[in-house]
Write a protein that holds these residues in place. Structure first.
Motif, PDB file in Angstrom:
ATOM      1  N   ILE A  13       0.808  -1.354  -0.077  1.00  0.00           N
ATOM      2  CA  ILE A  13      -0.061  -0.083   0.057  1.00  0.00           C
ATOM      3  C   ILE A  13       0.858   1.205   0.000  1.00  0.00           C
ATOM      4  O   ILE A  13       0.444   2.099  -0.820  1.00  0.00           O
ATOM      5  CB  ILE A  13      -0.811  -0.113   1.090  1.00  0.00           C
ATOM      6  CG1 ILE A  13      -2.008  -1.127   0.924  1.00  0.00           C
ATOM      7  CG2 ILE A  13      -1.495   1.044   1.362  1.00  0.00           C
ATOM      8  CD1 ILE A  13      -2.823  -1.352   2.396  1.00  0.00           C
ATOM      9  N   LEU A  14       2.001   1.302   0.755  1.00  0.00           N
ATOM     10  CA  LEU A  14       2.980   2.161   0.828  1.00  0.00           C
ATOM     11  C   LEU A  14       3.533   2.515  -0.575  1.00  0.00           C
ATOM     12  O   LEU A  14       3.483   3.839  -0.709  1.00  0.00           O
ATOM     13  CB  LEU A  14       3.957   1.945   1.831  1.00  0.00           C
ATOM     14  CG  LEU A  14       4.657   3.037   2.545  1.00  0.00           C
ATOM     15  CD1 LEU A  14       3.835   3.852   3.267  1.00  0.00           C
ATOM     16  CD2 LEU A  14       5.988   2.793   3.245  1.00  0.00           C
ATOM     17  N   TRP A  21       1.357   9.364  -5.668  1.00  0.00           N
ATOM     18  CA  TRP A  21       1.899  10.855  -5.350  1.00  0.00           C
ATOM     19  C   TRP A  21       2.921  11.176  -6.301  1.00  0.00           C
ATOM     20  O   TRP A  21       2.786  12.456  -6.726  1.00  0.00           O
ATOM     21  CB  TRP A  21       2.619  10.861  -3.957  1.00  0.00           C
ATOM     22  CG  TRP A  21       3.078  12.216  -3.340  1.00  0.00           C
ATOM     23  CD1 TRP A  21       2.266  12.612  -2.633  1.00  0.00           C
ATOM     24  CD2 TRP A  21       4.389  12.690  -3.526  1.00  0.00           C
ATOM     25  NE1 TRP A  21       2.942  14.072  -2.254  1.00  0.00           N
ATOM     26  CE2 TRP A  21       4.133  13.682  -2.716  1.00  0.00           C
ATOM     27  CE3 TRP A  21       5.383  12.329  -3.997  1.00  0.00           C
ATOM     28  CZ2 TRP A  21       5.212  14.906  -2.799  1.00  0.00           C
ATOM     29  CZ3 TRP A  21       6.463  13.051  -4.074  1.00  0.00           C
ATOM     30  CH2 TRP A  21       6.415  14.397  -3.318  1.00  0.00           C
ATOM     31  N   HIS A  25       2.305  14.799  -8.473  1.00  0.00           N
ATOM     32  CA  HIS A  25       3.408  15.791  -8.422  1.00  0.00           C
ATOM     33  C   HIS A  25       4.420  16.002  -9.587  1.00  0.00           C
ATOM     34  O   HIS A  25       5.225  16.986  -9.312  1.00  0.00           O
ATOM     35  CB  HIS A  25       3.946  15.788  -6.893  1.00  0.00           C
ATOM     36  CG  HIS A  25       3.102  15.732  -5.895  1.00  0.00           C
ATOM     37  ND1 HIS A  25       2.236  14.970  -5.526  1.00  0.00           N
ATOM     38  CD2 HIS A  25       2.799  17.035  -5.197  1.00  0.00           C
ATOM     39  CE1 HIS A  25       1.394  15.663  -4.594  1.00  0.00           C
ATOM     40  NE2 HIS A  25       1.606  16.956  -4.603  1.00  0.00           N
TER      41      HIS A  25
END
Lengths: 418, 1053
Positions: A13-14, A21, A25
């Motif tokens: 999940i991380l 992310w 970005h």
């Protein structure tokens, strides 16, 4: 639940979160500069007045670039020489827009050059920032007119002369659209005030042949001379006026195109006491003006002078930069919308755009030539005057357009007589 | 119990799975909350800014649309034949017809007035106040008015112009005009000026729709080198033309940026020094700036909750991670333990030394906290000094402006006389007109040299005065020979020769003018003969008498702190304004005051103020030993000194700030001490004995922390003042308040009746939470000659009252009546923070009911000085309070408007709603709440814990569980409910009381225990319940106290 499973699920999940992310970005590479066109006469009869204007524009661009540019991008100026030849301005506008892909054009000095470039600007739905006083009677969505309209410069000049100098006027000008049209309005004003016109004479743009005009002035003995000569013609005009014994004490001159910079080419002592109506003089006492002059002299030399059209050209770059920042893009169509609401604390005072006609609110000032080569301000409007490009109290918009067309036709589909 | 517990797996094994699951949940909660908070925070501010930008644009467009509409209406008017005829034939001939026409036009078109002005500046016609406008706009001083300046610009540019929005001394109010040239057949006839209805713009500035609770729209303009607010704002309805500040070299505030043509958005301090989110723009038609803004707190309000939640989740994650790594990961634990042992062996001194280090850290935390508090105190003082300086500069500038207007007007008369524009036969008319137009001038004198007015008459000096709408003319030459030297003995001094000899404008020292019964200052300027082109020999003098009312009003508003005040002195030090009127009336100087107070320090300060342009001085009050600051500046043109005096003691840091520092210090100390416990007690073996030790010690620390926290909260509770009240702490404050009331009465041609009143309370008690019972004495002093004022006392809001005349004495023309009063007053108190609440007992004094508005009870401060009773003002030493302690007492005037008209239609605006009140601020003593509520709750919790400890080691059948556990638990619950009921009954509030959080925690605990008792009898749940029992056993008290601690911090932070 086994510890290992928990750790694996957590790690997955991380990892997934980090990837999302990153996608959100990541930066998009874009060009690092915005191109702007500078379209002035770098050579020819008009270069005397237009080259200093280019300097002012370049100073503003440099200052903005030093502060980080616009939208984080540097401004890159692209020059085109109009060569004091009006068709060249149309060609220049075309080149700058289609080949150099500039986002805005700062330029055109004479009305003739602007009128020639206008169809190109409208065809490409582009943007011109025009910074010189002009006759009005025009309102293109592709141009922002920062220079004074007739009611912001010539009318106050005439009324002030009528009240303080005399009631009989001799009108002198270069023979092209600006002096002709502005004097047409001026004649209505003189009539409204109850003044008289002693004479009205024009010479070709750039001509030094002024003997006939001076002779007529001597003959008609007006109370005031209204001078709308443009460029180098001013030098022989004033020299011969003085030679004919017409001094400022006898018949003062109220000029509309004669800035501090033009005074340099004449004997100052012979010019003391004559007047000019402008929106800015170097002697304007504001903090912003002191800073502007300091910066200009630091860059271009301690003895350099600044004048109205230079100050407006300088401010015009800032107004455009503000509009780009607020629009978030340099796209001329979007910037035009933003520019309509812009104001800038310029060296002359607050310079605002009137959204209804894309002209600027300007303070009018009457300056008297002093022995130090500067203008002492003898009158200033208490605040900026609303721009009125079409003075419909004298005749309708259609009648003014018809008047311009007649001139255009008379001059062989050109905006100058010669 | 222990034998049963020992059968269980050690906590470190069975807790592992729970900790793992908790860690994963809290980790994802933290990440989710972090993202959520960031997303909201990153959106809220830009969204708010964008929203404000849109509103700014909308308002600019609305103002533009209204202006265009008015412009078009005026343009249409210039085409009207009536207007043309007025110019061509002379308006006076057609006045009636024109008047009718224009009046109907005004009614339809939202203009206030219409004026026709000829090109030579003569005002040909005015629909309103035609006499006031019988002027020429090219002549001084009218060319300097906003109308005059706009006239010049319109005439020069022949373009429609809008004047500035500024004070118009013709109409004596702020005005704004729109002007336009009028043509007929191509000829300029003149100009038309329409006075715009500025309330239309104010209304636009007061549209707060979509601006939340704190949003407001501010219109501002530049006036000289100042930027001023020109519209009322939401937070200050009187802000128009009242709030101004200097334009800085680098514009910093929204307002400054807007008036300088800027447009933008951002976050910054607003004109009230409150952090705000704003958008600003420029309106070129008016040269106005517009700012639309909201308080930052309101904008970010929604993000705060997520910020708190995120912090809590992060804290839990870190705590669980540390716990997991240390307790359940053998490798890490081994590594940590080994490293620790190695480190401890090699580098760290024994546990005692580490403990000493932590204790030192505690001391350090206390020192840092105190140092921070001290820094804030310094900053508060510096900020106040800066603010005082700015206020002082603004006030000095405003007075300088007024003074300049007097000088300009007087000089204009002198110039007109010198160049022959003002004829001798028009002297009196001109003097009357000048005084009519200048509320700041009370009188004018034009005094001629002998035989200069009329060769047949030696002296001629008309003196015209306008005061209270009465005008009078007298001739000074008939009273005395003003040209004689040596008239210094006269009240006005040798004004004539002094002005004549100086040859320029001269300001004279202030004098008490008996005619007006007020202090005036004179300005004199000479004038010359018409033929004297070089102005060499003066032929007379003009003297203007400057009305100081406006100066006094400006100075009176200059207040710093609670009791700070301003003063103005002439160059020789004579007071022109001081809140203590006797100084001004007796023409005392700063040096007289210093002499009376026998203060060399004050004398030195007086000399410094006299000789220095501006600065700040400090001295210690010899009476009160208070640290006093004096900030002073010089008023231009007159060289008067203006000073603002304030006490350093009143510039305290907000109690909330002090409390927050205190709370942080306590939190840090608690954490350090808990760390200290873990250092002292070895828990790495998972030993239950160690857990017990830690649990006990943490509980003790938390209890101590709670006690300290309660003490801190009690000490830092803000002493709240009622909104709108004027505190009267000394004679100066009283005089300052009365000056304003006197002026209001004078406007109604009335005078004030003052009844010095004092109170001495012997008992205060609270029969219930909504009433206060009082007893004591009240004395009042009446002028024996005043037969109209009723000798009676009224205490409004009293439900029971007994007033008996106890004593009466007449001495020195003063009748003193002492009343013995016993009363019960109905009052509202807020108990939500019980037991840290305050009560302010307010005793209002109303001298009469339904009679004159000019009768005031005032505090008899002089008699209090003579009273034997020291301690608190108005409180007997015998007064005993059971539940409260007195924090302070004071007199005040409550200026709050009534919230109801009481059924009376159209209440009179001038009605006096200000009454004196005596206030007693009481702070609750904790002991009562401790005995009545906190101790009983603790006892209930302790009983609960004892029963639980006793029962948790037993294996019970369901029936046994009910009788052995649930029955006593229910008994405790019942006791708790009774106690809670009593609390709610005694302290009635709409919401929750702070102390109720203890009850709610006890309820939750009880329910948890009942739940445990019920399910521990089931074999399927027994394993889980046993684990829960271990947790409850070790963490019961630490959890209870932690919850209390957190609740207290959250409520009082």
């Amino acid at each position: 639940m086994k510890s290992r499973t928990i750790v694996i699920v957590a790690a997955s999940i991380l990892l997934l979160g980090s990837f999302i992310w990153y996608l959100r970005h990541r930066t998009v590479t874009t060009p690092e500069y915005i191109k702007v066109g500078i379209l002035y006469s770098l050579t020819g009869t008009m270069s005397l007045q237009e080259l200093p204007t280019v300097d002012a524009v370049m100073l503003a661009i440099e200052e903005i670039n030093e502060k980080g540019g616009v939208l984080g991008k540097q401004i890159k100026p692209v020059m085109f020489d109009g060569k004091s030849d009006w068709p060249t301005f149309a060609q220049g506008a075309e080149t700058l827009i289609t080949e150099d892909k500039v986002d805005v054009i700062f330029g055109c000095w004479t009305s003739a050059s602007r009128k020639t470039a206008l169809p190109v600007l409208e065809q490409h739905d582009h943007l011109l920032i025009y910074s010189v006083q002009y006759e009005g009677l025009e309102q293109s969505p592709n141009i922002f007119y920062l220079g004074a309209t007739v009611n912001q410069q010539i009318i106050p000049g005439i009324v002030w002369s009528f009240e303080n100098l005399g009631k009989s006027f001799f009108l002198v000008g270069s023979d092209y659209i600006y002096p002709r049209a502005s004097y047409e309005i001026g004649k209505y004003v003189i009539k409204a005030l109850g003044g008289t016109i002693a004479g009205e004479e024009y010479i070709p743009l750039g001509s030094r042949n002024v003997e006939a005009i001076v002779k007529k002035i001597v003959e008609t003995k007006p109370a005031v001379i209204l001078n709308n000569l443009v460029g180098e013609s001013n030098i022989p005009f004033f020299e011969q006026l003085r030679a004919a014994g017409i001094t400022s004490e006898k018949v003062p001159t109220m000029s509309f195109n004669f800035a501090e910079i033009d005074l340099q080419n004449l004997n100052i002592n012979s010019m003391i006491g004559d007047y000019t109506a402008f929106n800015y003089f170097q002697s304007v006492d504001t903090k912003e003006n002191t800073t502007f002059i300091e910066k200009f002299r630091k860059k271009f030399g301690e003895k350099r002078l600044v004048s109205d059209y230079m100050e407006v050209a300088y401010s015009g770059v800032y107004l455009w930069a503000q509009a780009v920042e607020e629009a978030g893009t340099s796209d001329p169509k979007l910037v035009r919308q933003g520019l309509k609401n812009e104001s800038f604390n310029a060296p002359e005072g607050v310079l605002s755009i009137a959204k209804e006609n894309q002209h600027a609110w300007r303070i009018c000032r009457i300056g008297k030539i002093q022995s130090n080569g500067e203008y002492g301000i003898v009158w200033a409007s208490m605040k900026a005057i609303q721009p009125v490009p079409y003075p419909t109290e004298y005749q309708s918009k259609e009648a003014w357009d018809s008047f311009l067309n007649q001139l255009y036709e008379k001059w062989g589909k050109k905006w100058t007589a010669n | 119990m222990d034998s049963k517990l020992e059968q269980l797996a050690p906590p470190t094994q069975w807790l592992k799975e729970y900790v793992q699951i908790g860690l994963i949940i809290s980790f994802f909660m933290t990440v989710a909350l972090s993202q959520f908070y960031r997303t909201i925070a990153s959106k809220v501010l830009p969204d708010a800014e964008e929203h404000l930008v849109n509103i700014t644009q909308q308002q600019i467009e609305k103002i533009g649309a209204y202006t265009d509409q008015q412009r078009n209406k005026l343009a249409a008017l210039t085409q009207e034949i009536e207007i043309h005829q007025a110019f061509t034939s002379g308006a006076r001939k057609h006045n009636e017809r024109l008047n009718l026409f224009v009046q109907s036009y005004l009614r339809l078109n939202d203009f206030e007035n219409v004026l026709l002005i000829q090109t030579n500046g003569n005002v040909l016609f005015s629909a309103k106040a035609p006499d006031a406008f019988a002027i020429n706009l090219k002549s001084a001083p009218y060319n300097e008015t906003n109308l005059g300046k706009a006239f010049t610009q319109t005439l020069q540019s022949l373009t429609s112009t809008i004047s500035t929005f500024s004070y118009d001394f013709i109409l004596k109010k702020p005005t704004m005009y729109m002007l336009r040239p009028v043509y007929q057949n191509g000829l300029l006839l003149g100009l038309i000026a329409a006075q715009l209805n500025h309330t239309a713009f104010h209304d636009l500035a007061q549209e707060y729709f979509e601006l939340g609770a704190t949003g407001e729209i501010v219109l501002s303009s530049i006036s000289g080198n100042m930027v001023q607010i020109i519209s009322p704002t939401r937070s200050d309805p009187h802000s128009a033309f009242q709030i101004s500040s200097y334009l800085l070299d680098v514009p910093s505030s929204f307002i400054e940026k807007s008036v300088l043509g800027g447009a933008g958005k951002g976050v910054g301090l607003d004109y009230r020094n409150i952090m705000s989110v704003g958008s600003w723009g420029y309106i070129p038609d008016f040269a106005w700036g517009i700012v639309v803004k909201m308080n930052l707190d309101e904008v970010l309000h929604t993000t705060y909750l997520f910020q708190y939640l995120y912090c809590v989740a992060l804290f839990i994650t870190i705590a669980l991670l540390c716990m997991y790594l240390f307790f359940f990961n053998s490798k890490i634990r081994e590594w940590l333990v080994t490293s620790w042992h190695t480190y401890a062996t090699n580098y760290i001194p024994p546990r005692t030394a580490l403990g000493a280090l932590l204790i030192a850290s505690c001391v350090l935390v206390c020192l840092v906290g105190y140092s921070y508090y001290h820094t804030l105190e310094q900053q508060a003082l510096e900020q106040t000094m800066h603010s005082a300086k700015i206020k002082l500069q603004d006030a000095a500038w405003a007075i300088g402006n007024d003074v300049e207007r007097v000088m300009l007007r007087t000089q204009a008369i002198a110039d007109d006389l010198s160049i022959g524009r003002l004829k001798k036969e028009d002297l009196i008319i001109r003097m009357n007109r000048e005084l009519n137009e200048s509320p700041f001038m009370l009188g004018l004198t034009i005094a001629y040299e002998p035989h200069m007015y009329d060769p047949q008459r030696r002296l001629f000096a008309p003196h015209v005065t306008h005061y209270h709408n009465d005008s009078s003319t007298e001739y000074i030459d008939t009273l005395y020979d003003y040209t004689k030297a040596g008239l210094q003995h006269l009240e006005g001094g040798d004004w004539y020769n002094a002005s004549l000899n100086k040859r320029s404008g001269t300001w004279f020292p202030p004098l008490l003018e008996k005619k007006y019964n007020k202090v005036v200052v004179r300005f004199g300027v000479p004038f010359y003969a018409v033929e004297d082109q070089n102005n060499v020999t003066p032929i007379g003098v003009i003297i203007a008498e400057y009305n100081l009312d406006e100066v006094n009003t400006i100075a009176r508003k200059l207040i710093v702190g609670e009791t700070g005040y301003a003063f103005i002195s002439a160059p020789d030090g004579t007071f022109i304004y001081h809140p203590n009127k006797t100084y001004v009336d007796n023409r005392e100087t700063m040096f007289d005051v210093a002499r009376r107070m026998v203060s060399e320090e004050l004398k030195t300060i007086g000399t410094t103020i006299k000789t220095t342009h501006d600065g700040i001085q400090h001295y210690t009050d010899p009476t009160t030993e208070a640290s006093i600051w004096i900030n002073f500046d010089t008023i231009d043109h007159v060289q008067w000194k203006m000073g603002v005096v304030f006490s350093e003691q009143e510039i305290a840091i907000a109690p909330e700030t002090v409390r927050r520092i205190f709370i942080w210090v306590v939190i840090c100390l608690v954490m350090l001490l808990i760390a200290l416990i873990f250092t002292i007690v070895p828990i790495d073996a998972g030993n239950q004995h160690a857990f017990s030790k830690i649990s006990t010690m943490i509980s003790l620390i938390l209890v101590s922390a709670l006690i300290v926290l309660f003490w801190g909260i009690w000490r830092t509770e803000k002493l709240s003042n009622n909104r709108g009240e004027v505190i009267i702490s000394n004679e100066t404050a009283l005089q300052s308040f009365l000056v304003e009331k006197e002026q209001q009465a004078m406007k109604r041609y009335e005078s004030l009746t003052l009844i010095p009143t004092g109170i001495l309370l012997y008992s205060i008690s609270f029969p219930d939470s909504e009433h206060v019972a009082l007893s004591g004495y009240i004395w009042q002093k009446y002028d024996i000659n005043d037969k109209t004022t009723p000798r009676k006392l009224s205490l409004p809001e009293a439900t029971e009252i007994s007033i008996k005349k106890e004593f009466e004495q007449t001495k020195d023309g003063v009748q003193t009546i002492v009343w013995k009063v016993t009363a019960t007053l109905r009052q509202y108190y807020d108990h939500t923070k019980y037991p840290f609440d305050q009560r302010t007992v307010v005793i209002p004094f109303i001298p009469k009911v339904g009679e004159s508005d000019n009768i005031f009870c005032i505090p008899d401060l002089v008699d209090y000085m003579d009273l034997q009773e020291k301690g608190f003002l108005g409180i007997s030493r015998q007064l005993a309070l059971s539940e409260f302690s007195i924090k302070k007492t004071y007199f005040s005037f409550n200026a709050e408007s009534p919230t109801t008209t009481l059924g009376i239609a159209a209440p009179n605006e001038a009605r006096n709603t200000t009454n004196m009140q005596f206030n007693v601020v009481l702070s609750r003593t904790m002991i009562n709440a401790l005995i009545m509520y906190i101790v009983p709750v603790l006892v209930i919790l302790f009983s609960l814990y004892a029963i639980f400890l006793e029962a948790s080691g037993l294996v019970l059948e369901p029936v046994e569980a009910i009788s052995s556990l649930i029955a006593p638990y229910s008994g405790l619950l019942f006791a708790l409910i009774l106690l809670h009921g009593s609390l709610r009954n005694n302290y009635k509030v709409g919401g929750f009381l702070f102390i109720e959080s203890l009850f709610f925690l006890a309820y939750i605990t009880l329910l948890l225990f009942i739940f445990h008792a019920l399910f521990s009898t089931r074999s399927s749940m027994r394993n889980f319940m046993d684990k829960l029992a271990v947790i409850l056993r070790f963490f019961f008290w630490p959890l209870q106290f932690t919850c209390w601690f957190i609740v207290t911090v959250v409520v009082f932070y």
